[in-house]
Design an enzyme around this catalytic site. Sequence first.
Site, PDB file in Angstrom:
ATOM      1  N   ARG A 363       0.872  -1.185   0.000  1.00  0.00           N
ATOM      2  CA  ARG A 363       0.000   0.000   0.000  1.00  0.00           C
ATOM      3  C   ARG A 363       0.904   1.229   0.000  1.00  0.00           C
ATOM      4  NH1 ARG A 363      -5.138  -1.824   0.808  1.00  0.00           N
ATOM      5  NH2 ARG A 363      -5.402  -3.666   2.137  1.00  0.00           N
ATOM      6  N   ARG A 393      -6.435  -4.652  -1.748  1.00  0.00           N
ATOM      7  CA  ARG A 393      -7.838  -4.250  -1.804  1.00  0.00           C
ATOM      8  C   ARG A 393      -8.026  -2.769  -1.463  1.00  0.00           C
ATOM      9  NH1 ARG A 393     -11.105  -7.901   1.752  1.00  0.00           N
ATOM     10  NH2 ARG A 393     -11.205  -9.321  -0.021  1.00  0.00           N
ATOM     11  N   HIS A 423       2.687  -9.813   0.249  1.00  0.00           N
ATOM     12  CA  HIS A 423       2.351  -8.965   1.398  1.00  0.00           C
ATOM     13  C   HIS A 423       3.579  -8.678   2.250  1.00  0.00           C
ATOM     14  CE1 HIS A 423       0.069  -8.194   5.296  1.00  0.00           C
ATOM     15  NE2 HIS A 423      -0.530  -7.384   4.449  1.00  0.00           N
TER      16      HIS A 423
END
Length: 675
Positions: A363, A393, A423
């Site tokens: 992110r 997401r 991740h």
Amino acid sequence: MVATTYFNRDLSWLKFNERILMEAERNAVPLLERIKFLSIFSSNLDEFYRVRMPVLLAFEKLSNREDNDIKIQDDLLKSANDLISAQQQRYGKALTQDIIPDLKNHHIHLIYGAAYPEAIQKTVTQYFLSQVLAFLQPVILTEQTSFFPSNNKLYFIVSLRTNGESKTVVLNIPSDELPRFYRVDQDGETFVVFVDDIIRYHLDRIFPGQEVTGCYSFKITRDAEIDLKDEYSGSLSEQLEKQLLKRDLGLATRFLHQPNIPDDVMALVKKVFNLKKANSIEGGQYHNLKDLMSFPVKSDQLSQPSWAKICNTSFIDGTLNEAIYKQDIVVHTPYQSYDSILRFFAEAAIDHTVEEIYVTLYRVASDSKIVNALMSAAKNGKKVTVLVELKARFDEENNIKWAKKMKASGVNIIYSVTALKVHAKVALVKRKLEGRMHYAGLFATGNFNESTAAFYTDHILMTADKEMLREVELLFIFLAKRIKPGPGHFIEFKHLLVAQFNLQDRFLQLIDREIEQAKLGKEAAITIKMNNLEEKVLISKLYEASQAGVKIELIVRSICRLVAGVPGMSENIKIIRIVDRYLEHGRVFVFHNQGNPDVFLGSADWMNRNIYRRIEVCFPIKDQKIMQEILDIINIQKQDNVQAVTIDAEMNNVPVKNNEKKVASQQAIYEYLKA
């Protein structure tokens, strides 16, 4: 003995959101902070309806089919709806009976459900005419109307009568284009008005010569795209996918509306907007109260006292790189300044000895200084490789934007394979000094994102440990191939714990070691802090450890499927949940190991998606000083009796009550690190 071995993940998540609501209800929390917790609760609930409710609806349908052996917990959907309904009642009470009267005591008037005072009407009307009116787009609603209400946007249904004829109009509330609240200061009083009400009270100017017979607010929440393979496996995933594919794009999962909409108008709205399968829920007059985060009042008196960021690298005279070669450095955000991390990337971008930079980005901040440093590095002739996760997401668009910019600047971009998210939070810098390659890198529990670092508690390790960093290099080489791990594609990681390779096995081995010590009558203990605990293999191993006599203490912020304190199953397990000014986000794993603890930090929660369908990295803490720092921080959290609750065998949030000295762990950690 409780009736279940595992809590339901969705009900557990709703109980976490209830813990957020508890902060909004607490009089001890400063008034403006309570308003922020109301905002967070609303935002979380919207996400639940977008992401989880479609799955619950699909489960319900599959479970009710006679030809299907898929069964879900009895009344799961009803239990979720009942929980949400009860929480919404508590929410309304906290806002209208506690917070709004309290604001009034401080000369702040949030106009809620009533006409605004005559003294500010002229000012508000001027604002309506000059600012609001230009954004309004009324649409007459008939069975032939093709209007598609956007996800989670606010609207009015307006009933009109003209010359004896009735019609229904949908009118947008432009809360994205304009601030949700308008503030007026007058005679020492502050008035805060919803933009909704500014429109509502000027309907006669929007529809001149027409009688307004009703005005009702509503919003529609639509499902987000769900990667069900990220949550479920095998035939279950396939069946859920098929069930959801039968639905129209962006299926409405919730129709939240003001009460008392006439039956004929309701029938028209449901038909035109295809709301037959949506949860139709009566709410209050105002929706999207996540907008309370932008409540237009600032007051030191009514807020948490601010904590100055601690800079723990200010002692460094030379470059950060030189300091890392001498000793490992850890940064605990947000207590300590994130500037050290920005400095790491900025120095690497201009250092003439740097030849290669590798980093994973999950992110990215909307105005990322880290990405700008990486683009500068590429323009300065360095080989820069960035793995950008496009499937993060709700951050897909922002990540795509940055990936394009980096590629245009000469950065080598890697995307993960379709069914596998990356991740992990790792970075590697390779320097050539006197003909030899030197490594320096970052391992983190949270994203390389300076925005979230301001309020997420995370740990970032800066290290020159060549053994760990060479394994990071191997991981990047593997990821560049864009293949899923499998037979013939395995790397032997000896120091790092990497999901898809060795992470689950190593954690099971570490738990087994504690079990063996307990069986020998020796002290055995495990302490784990994470965001979510869901995966059954690891939970079962913790149950086994508890039964062997291992003392297990868990700090789990959100979803927790493990049931603690059950005789014969988990009596040696204790779980606490901490909610405070910062979002608890770091993952920490401590294994007693006969008094010589093994401590790991990392990106991985113990969820199905993290264990089976993501690349995650957990890393050992080797430096004894840093290890003690981590242990001290965790021990402070275990003593929290102000912001911590225990999760009991019925999934309830039970405030910690003891006669010991009051410890609010985040405050105590800040004081500890400052000292």
